[in-house]
Design a protein around this motif. Structure first.
Motif, PDB file in Angstrom:
ATOM      1  N   ALA A 122     -14.445   9.969  10.047  1.00 33.17           N
ATOM      2  CA  ALA A 122     -13.379   9.533   9.322  1.00 33.17           C
ATOM      3  C   ALA A 122     -13.102  10.702   7.972  1.00 33.17           C
ATOM      4  N   ARG A 123     -12.092  10.880   7.690  1.00 32.03           N
ATOM      5  CA  ARG A 123     -11.933  11.908   6.424  1.00 32.03           C
ATOM      6  C   ARG A 123     -11.614  10.759   4.956  1.00 32.03           C
ATOM      7  N   THR A 124     -12.169  11.333   4.169  1.00 29.70           N
ATOM      8  CA  THR A 124     -12.124  10.555   2.859  1.00 29.70           C
ATOM      9  C   THR A 124     -11.342  11.143   1.965  1.00 29.70           C
ATOM     10  N   GLY A 125     -10.619  10.916   0.722  1.00 32.90           N
ATOM     11  CA  GLY A 125      -9.910  11.133  -0.289  1.00 32.90           C
ATOM     12  C   GLY A 125      -8.527  10.416  -0.254  1.00 32.90           C
ATOM     13  N   ARG A 126      -7.443  11.144   0.006  1.00 35.64           N
ATOM     14  CA  ARG A 126      -6.193  10.451  -0.200  1.00 35.64           C
ATOM     15  C   ARG A 126      -5.849   9.559   0.793  1.00 35.64           C
ATOM     16  N   ARG A 127      -5.338   8.370   0.495  1.00 33.60           N
ATOM     17  CA  ARG A 127      -4.981   7.458   1.507  1.00 33.60           C
ATOM     18  C   ARG A 127      -3.542   7.950   2.168  1.00 33.60           C
ATOM     19  N   PRO A 128      -3.473   7.748   3.494  1.00 33.74           N
ATOM     20  CA  PRO A 128      -2.149   8.241   4.148  1.00 33.74           C
ATOM     21  C   PRO A 128      -0.919   7.754   3.648  1.00 33.74           C
ATOM     22  N   GLY A 129      -0.265   8.437   3.467  1.00 35.52           N
ATOM     23  CA  GLY A 129       1.446   8.156   2.846  1.00 35.52           C
ATOM     24  C   GLY A 129       1.621   7.803   1.634  1.00 35.52           C
ATOM     25  N   ARG A 130       2.485   8.404   1.011  1.00 34.11           N
ATOM     26  CA  ARG A 130       2.782   7.947  -0.168  1.00 34.11           C
ATOM     27  C   ARG A 130       3.004   6.546  -0.831  1.00 34.11           C
ATOM     28  N   GLN A 131       3.644   5.907  -0.109  1.00 34.70           N
ATOM     29  CA  GLN A 131       3.976   4.540  -0.434  1.00 34.70           C
ATOM     30  C   GLN A 131       2.557   3.483  -0.409  1.00 34.70           C
ATOM     31  N   ASP A 132       1.971   3.933   0.644  1.00 38.97           N
ATOM     32  CA  ASP A 132       0.687   3.111   0.905  1.00 38.97           C
ATOM     33  C   ASP A 132      -0.219   3.284  -0.439  1.00 38.97           C
ATOM     34  N   THR A 133      -0.219   4.566  -0.779  1.00 35.41           N
ATOM     35  CA  THR A 133      -0.867   5.014  -2.095  1.00 35.41           C
ATOM     36  C   THR A 133      -0.188   4.571  -3.255  1.00 35.41           C
ATOM     37  N   ARG A 134       0.769   4.485  -3.344  1.00 32.36           N
ATOM     38  CA  ARG A 134       1.420   4.074  -4.489  1.00 32.36           C
ATOM     39  C   ARG A 134       1.211   2.335  -4.770  1.00 32.36           C
ATOM     40  N   GLU A 135       1.170   1.588  -3.504  1.00 28.81           N
ATOM     41  CA  GLU A 135       1.107   0.053  -3.648  1.00 28.81           C
ATOM     42  C   GLU A 135      -0.306   0.043  -3.741  1.00 28.81           C
ATOM     43  N   ALA A 136      -1.208   0.800  -3.188  1.00 26.99           N
ATOM     44  CA  ALA A 136      -2.496   0.393  -3.396  1.00 26.99           C
ATOM     45  C   ALA A 136      -3.010   0.581  -5.025  1.00 26.99           C
ATOM     46  N   ILE A 137      -2.224   1.761  -5.430  1.00 25.40           N
ATOM     47  CA  ILE A 137      -2.685   1.959  -6.948  1.00 25.40           C
ATOM     48  C   ILE A 137      -2.089   0.728  -7.796  1.00 25.40           C
ATOM     49  N   LEU A 138      -0.659   0.216  -7.538  1.00 24.74           N
ATOM     50  CA  LEU A 138      -0.371  -0.859  -8.296  1.00 24.74           C
ATOM     51  C   LEU A 138      -1.018  -2.199  -8.194  1.00 24.74           C
ATOM     52  N   LEU A 147      -4.698  11.461  -9.315  1.00 20.86           N
ATOM     53  CA  LEU A 147      -3.525  11.023  -8.337  1.00 20.86           C
ATOM     54  C   LEU A 147      -2.631   9.834  -8.999  1.00 20.86           C
ATOM     55  N   VAL A 148      -3.385   8.916  -9.881  1.00 20.32           N
ATOM     56  CA  VAL A 148      -2.916   7.795 -10.350  1.00 20.32           C
ATOM     57  C   VAL A 148      -2.196   8.497 -11.517  1.00 20.32           C
ATOM     58  N   HIS A 149      -2.433   9.593 -12.324  1.00 22.61           N
ATOM     59  CA  HIS A 149      -1.652  10.145 -13.289  1.00 22.61           C
ATOM     60  C   HIS A 149      -0.613  11.039 -12.494  1.00 22.61           C
ATOM     61  N   HIS A 150      -0.740  11.338 -11.412  1.00 24.16           N
ATOM     62  CA  HIS A 150       0.382  12.184 -10.629  1.00 24.16           C
ATOM     63  C   HIS A 150       1.413  11.241 -10.467  1.00 24.16           C
ATOM     64  N   TYR A 151       1.191   9.939  -9.903  1.00 27.76           N
ATOM     65  CA  TYR A 151       2.287   8.976  -9.489  1.00 27.76           C
ATOM     66  C   TYR A 151       2.944   8.491 -10.717  1.00 27.76           C
ATOM     67  N   PHE A 152       2.180   8.000 -11.744  1.00 31.62           N
ATOM     68  CA  PHE A 152       2.471   7.406 -12.710  1.00 31.62           C
ATOM     69  C   PHE A 152       2.450   7.694 -14.184  1.00 31.62           C
ATOM     70  N   GLY A 153       1.680   8.837 -14.599  1.00 28.74           N
ATOM     71  CA  GLY A 153       1.796   9.285 -15.831  1.00 28.74           C
ATOM     72  C   GLY A 153       0.764   8.796 -16.651  1.00 28.74           C
TER      73      GLY A 153
END
Length: 198
Positions: free
Chosen positions: A2-18, A48-54
């Motif tokens: 399994a690969r590590t790093g970014r979660r698949p999909g922008r929306q999934d990543t945003r929701e996980a961060i939120l 990535l958090v800074h990238h999505y939300f500043g």
């Protein structure tokens, strides 16, 4: 493997961060939560958090799902100094709640009444994003800022509850300027009069 790093999909990543941000802000408060901690809980890199939300402030506003950023509107309220600030604050509050953002405000207040997590988030939001921003640049004793902020918050949340959630008449349909005239002096007293509480 399994690969590590970014979660698949922008929306999934945003929701996980939120989701991680909401938990961190509720558990540790705004000041105690860190971007690194939030990123770790979401399984992403802090960049990535800074990238999505500043900034952390912007992430907090996004986590609250409130359509307006207090950092962009409160400077107008504070710009005139402490004189007349009570009326300006109530006028700005009513303008927001009577506008498109009002539905989000009602949802926040209702959620805070039903959920301890939502109540903690709303408390942190009011304290760090609204009241601190409104009071920090005024000529008031820094040791009194929390108490003055609490008193102002009690008036504004009470106003929101009665006018927009419970819709108690005649307050619910009163003209905004009538509400400003009635509530503004109370807010002003909490801003500039000696405290005789606590």
């Amino acid at each position: 493997m399994a690969r590590t790093g970014r979660r698949p999909g922008r929306q999934d990543t945003r929701e996980a961060i939120l989701s991680a941000a909401r938990s961190a802000f509720a558990e540790n408060g705004f000041d105690g939560a860190s971007i690194r901690q939030i990123a770790g809980a979401a399984g992403v890199d802090p960049a990535l958090v800074h990238h999505y939300f500043g900034t952390k402030d912007q992430l907090f506003v996004a986590a609250m799902d409130f359509p307006l950023d207090p950092a962009k509107i409160l400077p107008q309220v504070a710009a005139g100094g402490i004189d007349g600030m009570g009326e300006r604050l109530v006028r700005m509050f009513l303008t927001i709640w009577d506008g498109p953002a009002g539905a989000a405000g009602v949802a926040l207040v209702r959620s805070a009444v039903r959920s301890d997590l939502a109540a903690r988030l709303l408390r942190e939001f009011l304290t760090t994003q609204v009241l601190r921003r409104a009071l920090d640049h005024l000529d008031v004793d820094p040791s009194e800022v929390p108490t003055r902020g609490n008193l102002i918050g009690s008036q504004l949340i009470g106003l929101a509850m009665m006018r927009y959630v419970i819709k108690l008449e005649p307050l619910a349909s009163a003209a905004p300027e009538a509400v400003v005239a009635a509530v503004g002096p109370n807010i002003q007293r909490y801003l500039d009069q000696p405290l005789k509480l606590f």
